[in-house]
Structure formats: structure tokens, C-alpha cells
Design a protein around this motif. Structure first.
Motif, mmCIF file in Angstrom:
data_model
loop_
_atom_site.group_PDB
_atom_site.id
_atom_site.type_symbol
_atom_site.label_atom_id
_atom_site.label_comp_id
_atom_site.label_asym_id
_atom_site.label_seq_id
_atom_site.Cartn_x
_atom_site.Cartn_y
_atom_site.Cartn_z
ATOM 1 N N LEU A 192 0.704 -1.277 0.050
ATOM 2 C CA LEU A 192 0.048 0.115 0.184
ATOM 3 C C LEU A 192 0.721 1.279 -0.075
ATOM 4 C CD1 LEU A 192 -2.600 -0.822 2.716
ATOM 5 C CD2 LEU A 192 -2.983 -0.831 0.165
ATOM 6 N N PRO A 193 0.324 2.529 -0.334
ATOM 7 C CA PRO A 193 1.124 3.434 -0.325
ATOM 8 C C PRO A 193 1.481 3.891 1.104
ATOM 9 C CG PRO A 193 -0.693 4.088 -1.861
ATOM 10 C CD PRO A 193 -0.837 2.444 -1.248
ATOM 11 N N PHE A 194 2.786 4.437 1.144
ATOM 12 C CA PHE A 194 3.054 4.775 2.562
ATOM 13 C C PHE A 194 3.482 6.105 2.596
ATOM 14 C CE2 PHE A 194 6.826 5.334 5.244
ATOM 15 C CZ PHE A 194 6.106 5.132 6.535
ATOM 16 N N HIS A 195 2.821 6.761 3.590
ATOM 17 C CA HIS A 195 3.195 8.304 4.135
ATOM 18 C C HIS A 195 3.607 8.697 5.263
ATOM 19 C CE1 HIS A 195 1.634 9.974 0.090
ATOM 20 N NE2 HIS A 195 0.919 8.832 0.111
ATOM 21 N N GLN A 196 4.908 8.886 5.557
ATOM 22 C CA GLN A 196 5.633 9.210 6.768
ATOM 23 C C GLN A 196 5.076 10.498 7.163
ATOM 24 O OE1 GLN A 196 6.909 8.033 9.504
ATOM 25 N NE2 GLN A 196 9.111 7.420 8.855
ATOM 26 N N GLY A 197 4.938 11.552 6.725
ATOM 27 C CA GLY A 197 4.621 12.829 7.044
ATOM 28 C C GLY A 197 3.939 13.533 5.840
ATOM 29 N N VAL A 198 4.452 14.908 5.694
ATOM 30 C CA VAL A 198 3.745 15.720 4.559
ATOM 31 C C VAL A 198 4.452 15.912 3.179
ATOM 32 C CG1 VAL A 198 2.556 17.120 6.550
ATOM 33 C CG2 VAL A 198 4.856 17.837 5.621
ATOM 34 N N THR A 199 5.760 14.930 3.169
ATOM 35 C CA THR A 199 6.573 15.380 2.005
ATOM 36 C C THR A 199 5.831 15.189 0.804
ATOM 37 O OG1 THR A 199 8.216 14.292 3.413
ATOM 38 C CG2 THR A 199 8.511 14.330 0.933
ATOM 39 N N ASP A 200 4.888 14.420 0.596
ATOM 40 C CA ASP A 200 4.162 14.201 -0.763
ATOM 41 C C ASP A 200 2.873 14.533 -0.632
ATOM 42 O OD1 ASP A 200 6.222 12.951 -2.282
ATOM 43 O OD2 ASP A 200 6.014 11.105 -0.747
ATOM 44 N N PHE A 201 2.438 15.512 0.370
ATOM 45 C CA PHE A 201 1.208 16.096 0.416
ATOM 46 C C PHE A 201 0.878 16.990 -0.850
ATOM 47 C CE2 PHE A 201 -0.748 16.347 5.123
ATOM 48 C CZ PHE A 201 -0.750 14.769 5.087
ATOM 49 N N GLY A 202 -0.474 16.967 -1.313
ATOM 50 C CA GLY A 202 -0.596 17.771 -2.558
ATOM 51 C C GLY A 202 -1.748 19.068 -1.910
ATOM 52 N N GLN A 203 -2.379 19.326 -3.066
ATOM 53 C CA GLN A 203 -3.526 20.666 -2.519
ATOM 54 C C GLN A 203 -4.450 19.959 -1.749
ATOM 55 O OE1 GLN A 203 -4.723 22.762 -5.873
ATOM 56 N NE2 GLN A 203 -6.323 23.858 -4.911
ATOM 57 N N ARG A 204 -4.935 18.798 -1.832
ATOM 58 C CA ARG A 204 -5.911 18.016 -1.193
ATOM 59 C C ARG A 204 -5.563 16.641 -0.850
ATOM 60 N NH1 ARG A 204 -11.280 19.162 -0.125
ATOM 61 N NH2 ARG A 204 -12.642 17.159 0.261
ATOM 62 N N PHE A 205 -5.069 15.630 -1.690
ATOM 63 C CA PHE A 205 -4.724 14.613 -1.744
ATOM 64 C C PHE A 205 -3.283 14.266 -1.792
ATOM 65 C CE2 PHE A 205 -8.850 14.684 -4.022
ATOM 66 C CZ PHE A 205 -9.811 14.198 -3.049
ATOM 67 N N PRO A 206 -2.714 13.332 -1.214
ATOM 68 C CA PRO A 206 -1.533 13.292 -1.364
ATOM 69 C C PRO A 206 -0.899 12.461 -2.559
ATOM 70 C CG PRO A 206 -2.390 11.484 0.290
ATOM 71 C CD PRO A 206 -3.141 12.344 -0.319
ATOM 72 N N THR A 207 0.341 12.722 -2.971
ATOM 73 C CA THR A 207 1.063 11.683 -4.089
ATOM 74 C C THR A 207 1.607 10.679 -3.929
ATOM 75 O OG1 THR A 207 0.927 13.934 -5.544
ATOM 76 C CG2 THR A 207 2.330 12.294 -6.294
ATOM 77 N N ASP A 208 1.413 9.557 -4.182
ATOM 78 C CA ASP A 208 1.956 8.368 -3.833
ATOM 79 C C ASP A 208 3.262 8.043 -4.427
ATOM 80 O OD1 ASP A 208 -0.556 7.857 -2.390
ATOM 81 O OD2 ASP A 208 -1.342 6.888 -4.109
ATOM 82 N N ARG A 209 4.424 7.816 -3.810
ATOM 83 C CA ARG A 209 5.696 7.689 -4.158
ATOM 84 C C ARG A 209 6.304 6.519 -3.520
ATOM 85 N NH1 ARG A 209 10.229 9.452 -2.034
ATOM 86 N NH2 ARG A 209 9.164 10.778 -0.649
ATOM 87 N N VAL A 210 6.092 6.496 -2.256
ATOM 88 C CA VAL A 210 6.852 5.192 -1.283
ATOM 89 C C VAL A 210 5.572 4.304 -0.962
ATOM 90 C CG1 VAL A 210 7.994 4.502 0.635
ATOM 91 C CG2 VAL A 210 8.440 6.597 -0.660
ATOM 92 N N TYR A 211 5.818 2.954 -0.861
ATOM 93 C CA TYR A 211 4.828 1.739 -0.980
ATOM 94 C C TYR A 211 5.483 1.110 0.587
ATOM 95 C CZ TYR A 211 2.472 3.216 -4.978
ATOM 96 O OH TYR A 211 1.735 4.025 -6.019
ATOM 97 N N CYS A 212 4.528 0.295 1.099
ATOM 98 C CA CYS A 212 4.951 -0.429 2.131
ATOM 99 C C CYS A 212 4.226 -2.057 2.395
ATOM 100 C CB CYS A 212 4.683 0.435 3.499
ATOM 101 S SG CYS A 212 4.942 -0.478 5.117
ATOM 102 N N THR A 213 5.053 -2.855 2.403
ATOM 103 C CA THR A 213 4.578 -4.053 2.348
ATOM 104 C C THR A 213 3.911 -4.577 3.819
ATOM 105 O OG1 THR A 213 6.720 -5.154 2.800
ATOM 106 C CG2 THR A 213 5.902 -4.913 0.404
#
Length: 286
Positions: free
Chosen positions: A122-143
Motif C-alpha cells: 500500500l502507499p506509505f506516507h511518513q509525513g507531509v513530504t508528498d502532500f498535495g493541494q488536497r490529496f497526497p501523491t503516492d511515491r513510497v509503498y509499504c508491504t
């Protein structure tokens, strides 16, 4: 190609003179302009959608402030004001802690060996690095699928910058810099707008005190306005179509960017030939 021009033992270097000698194959100028026109068409669509997203975001926030900050909600003329911990509010409205109105999931970061950028898990978000205007952009995933934010959950940053907000548009794994907030009554649009209004200034929790991080207890203790159910229901009815259109426009922009980025190398290399396409390349027509 440039690596082959490098000289040196420990570090390869390419001189300016060698760079200036490099020959770059270019299509005819008319074809270059046709390529630019194709790519510009995608950029124009993206820009138009981005403007529409901004208008819709402003519309939702303006409606929220009109009803729940200035208290000019339908029928407000007949409702007296009373004192509350948040100042004067309409009679029969309440002030509740966020923990009473919402379920909160705090993120936890798995070991880095479970991360990847190949789309596994699944997409993984540690913090706000990939936050967008409303939705985050997926770059890193986690198993490792723990601490999962569900679709529609409010993603709230609990480490600097505290209070930055996005919305999960798919299931995602959240790390220790984020929390996932979900209304117990399903009033997700109302809670989202109230938090966005409360945390316009990052890191302050609305009190003027600067926070580098907040705990779950801090988050659960945030005071929120709880209006009459009928008013919140009317707001949700007005806000839901806006939320759906925002999600639709955001997805369109994502698809447009992906298509544009896939086309670019194929157009430049000539794999996709636009030389015979009837495209206006007259610069005077701009």
C-alpha cells in the motif's frame, strides 16, 4: 553517452569544450513546434482543472465560514447566542473535544526494509513530504499493512509542520508523522473544513504556542464546535458534491500528468511521429 566523455580516475569530469561538441539530433523546427503544441495542450488542461479545484476549495471553505464562523446559517435569525469556551455560539450548539466527535489513528513507521518505490503493498506516507493541494501523491509503498488510513480519512500532521491537512483518496499506511481522523457521525466534510479553518497557521494549535510535535492526547483534546444536527446535515448535503468533484478533477490531473510524461520521450525520440499531423504551429496565432 555523457559518461563516455568523462575523464579522470576517482571522479569523472566532462569539460565545457567536450560538452559543446556533443551533437544532439533535433527534428525539423515545424515538428518541434508540433511536439510543443501537443504537450502544451496537456498543460492547459491541467491548469484549467487546477483553477477549478481552487475555486471549489474556496467555495467549500467560504460556505463553512459563513455558517459556522459568522453564524449566518439557514434560520440563524431565530436562534439566540450563548457563551461557550469558544466564545458566543448559537443556542443548543455545543463545544466538544475532537476525541468525542472523531476516531483518531496515530501513525507508526515500519522498518525501512519494508519500503519500496515499485508499487508493492500500500502507499506509505511518513509525513507531509508528498502532500498535495488536497490529496497526497503516492511515491513510497509499504508491504507491512499496519496503521491504515481509509478512503476519506483526514490526514493530519502531528510533527512539524503540525496541522497540515490532506485527505486519503485510497487506503494508505501512515507513519509516525501523521494521524488519520474520521468523524464518528459521518460528518467528514464538516470536520475537514473545521480543522482546516482552525489550523490555517501551522504549528500553533490555534493558541499562538509553537509546537514541533503533538501527542494523541493533544489531538483528542482539541476543542471543536458541534452545531445542531440539522445544520451539519445541510452542510454535508452541500459539501459532498464538491468533495466528489474535487476527487474527480484531481484524478483527471494525475492521469493527464502521467500521460504527458509518458508521451514526452516518445515524441522527442520520434517513436510517435507528429510531423504529418494537422497542428497549427504559427506563433502569431497565440
Amino acid at each position: 553517452m555523457l559518461i563516455s566523455l568523462g575523464t579522470g580516475t576517482t571522479f569523472l569530469e566532462v569539460t565545457k569544450a567536450r560538452l559543446l561538441e556533443v551533437e544532439i539530433p533535433l527534428p525539423p523546427l515545424v515538428t518541434q513546434r508540433k511536439i510543443a503544441a501537443v504537450l502544451s495542450a496537456y498543460d492547459d488542461l491541467i491548469e484549467n482543472n487546477t483553477r477549478r479545484i481552487k475555486i471549489l476549495e474556496d467555495l467549500a471553505q467560504t460556505l463553512y465560514r459563513e455558517w459556522f464562523v459568522h453564524f449566518r446559517f439557514p434560520g440563524h435569525e431565530k436562534v439566540p447566542m450563548v457563551e461557550s469556551p469558544l466564545g458566543p455560539i448559537p443556542q443548543e450548539w455545543e463545544v466538544k473535544k475532537l476525541g468525542e466527535m472523531c476516531d483518531v489513528l496515530m501513525g507508526q513507521s515500519p522498518k525501512s526494509k519494508f519500503y519500496n518505490e515499485t508499487g508493492e503493498g500500500l502507499p506509505f506516507h511518513q509525513g507531509v513530504t508528498d502532500f498535495g493541494q488536497r490529496f497526497p501523491t503516492d511515491r513510497v509503498y509499504c508491504t507491512i499493512q499496519k496503521r491504515i488510513a481509509e478512503v476519506g480519512d483526514i490526514l493530519f500532521s502531528v510533527r512539524a509542520p503540525v496541522g497540515r491537512i490532506n485527505v486519503a483518496n485510497k487506503k494508505i499506511v501512515i507513519g509516525r508523522g501523521l494521524s488519520a481522523i474520521h468523524s464518528k457521525n459521518g460528518d467528514q466534510a464538516f470536520i475537514l473544513q473545521q480543522l482546516k479553518d482552525r489550523f490555517q497557521e501551522e504549528d500553533t494549535m490555534g493558541s499562538g504556542t509553537i509546537y514541533n510535535a503533538i501527542t494523541k492526547a493533544d489531538l483528542l483534546g482539541i476543542q471543536l464546535l458541534k452545531p445542531a444536527k440539522s445544520i451539519v446535515a445541510k452542510f454535508e448535503e452541500a459539501a459532498q458534491p464538491i468533495s466528489l468533484e474535487l476527487a474527480n478533477l484531481t484524478m483527471k490531473n494525475t492521469n493527464l500528468r502521467q500521460t504527458r510524461d509518458l508521451l514526452l520521450p516518445k515524441l522527442i525520440s520520434g517513436e510517435i511521429d507528429v510531423s504529418e499531423l494537422d497542428i497549427d504551429t504559427d506563433p502569431k496565432s497565440d
